[in-house]
Write an enzyme that holds these catalytic residues in place. Structure first.
Site, PDB file in Angstrom:
ATOM      1  N   ARG A  89       0.830  -1.211   0.000  1.00 17.09           N
ATOM      2  CA  ARG A  89       0.000   0.000   0.000  1.00 17.09           C
ATOM      3  C   ARG A  89       0.864   1.261   0.000  1.00 17.09           C
ATOM      4  NH1 ARG A  89      -4.310  -1.626  -2.382  1.00 17.09           N
ATOM      5  NH2 ARG A  89      -5.574  -3.023  -1.169  1.00 17.09           N
ATOM      6  N   GLU A  92       1.919   1.493  -3.492  1.00 16.90           N
ATOM      7  CA  GLU A  92       0.769   1.920  -4.283  1.00 16.90           C
ATOM      8  C   GLU A  92       0.545   3.431  -4.153  1.00 16.90           C
ATOM      9  OE1 GLU A  92      -3.733   0.328  -4.886  1.00 16.90           O
ATOM     10  OE2 GLU A  92      -3.114   0.707  -2.814  1.00 16.90           O
ATOM     11  N   SER A 115      16.165  13.936  -0.560  1.00 20.05           N
ATOM     12  CA  SER A 115      17.157  12.957  -0.133  1.00 20.05           C
ATOM     13  C   SER A 115      16.516  11.904   0.757  1.00 20.05           C
ATOM     14  CB  SER A 115      18.279  13.648   0.638  1.00 20.05           C
ATOM     15  OG  SER A 115      19.159  12.686   1.198  1.00 20.05           O
TER      16      SER A 115
END
Length: 148
Positions: A89, A92, A115
């Site tokens: 997730r 995603e 960074s």
């Protein structure tokens, strides 16, 4: 001699046996809970004081100090793409919203990247409308692309 991945398994087992939370470990080490997890997982390099404190907290042999202080090999802990639902997730979210976040960031900062070496990660819990919500913050230094 064992490696960092074997030491990770030992440390996580000891964490469970002692019933410690990441928050408690972080306070003991004088570090954030997420950094402390990264250290025990082998994704961070302990300094001498941190290594000594980990050894003391988990009742380990001093033989492990050198392993804790070795530079980490930051390899994936699972297959790619991720198969663990929680990690998937997160992946995603970056895949779906990454282009929009990138566009907003470039508008705010200019051409560059955040960074992940000079980063602080914070994880918090809040309750909204009787439901727990997770707040995940990546606070990273902005790096501009060089022009030559």
């Amino acid at each position: 001699m064992i490696d960092k991945s074997e030491l990770r398994n030992i440390l996580l087992k000891k964490k469970r046996e002692k019933g410690l939370t990441w928050e408690e470990i972080g306070k003991y080490l004088g570090r954030d809970k997420v950094y402390s997890a990264m250290l025990l997982y082998g994704y961070a390099q302990a300094n001498e004081e941190e290594a000594d404190n980990v050894i003391k907290l988990f009742d380990l042999s001093k033989d492990y100090k050198e392993i804790l202080m070795d530079a980490p090999l930051r390899t994936l802990a699972q297959p790619w793409p991720p198969t663990d639902p929680f990690i998937y997730r997160l992946y995603e979210g970056v895949m779906l919203y990454g282009p929009a976040i990138k566009d907003v960031a470039h508008e705010m900062f200019g051409d560059g990247i955040m960074s992940m070496i000079d980063v602080r990660i914070n994880l918090d819990k809040v309750i909204e409308n009787n439901y727990p919500r997770m707040i995940l913050t990546f606070n990273g230094k902005w790096l501009y692309y060089s022009k030559w």
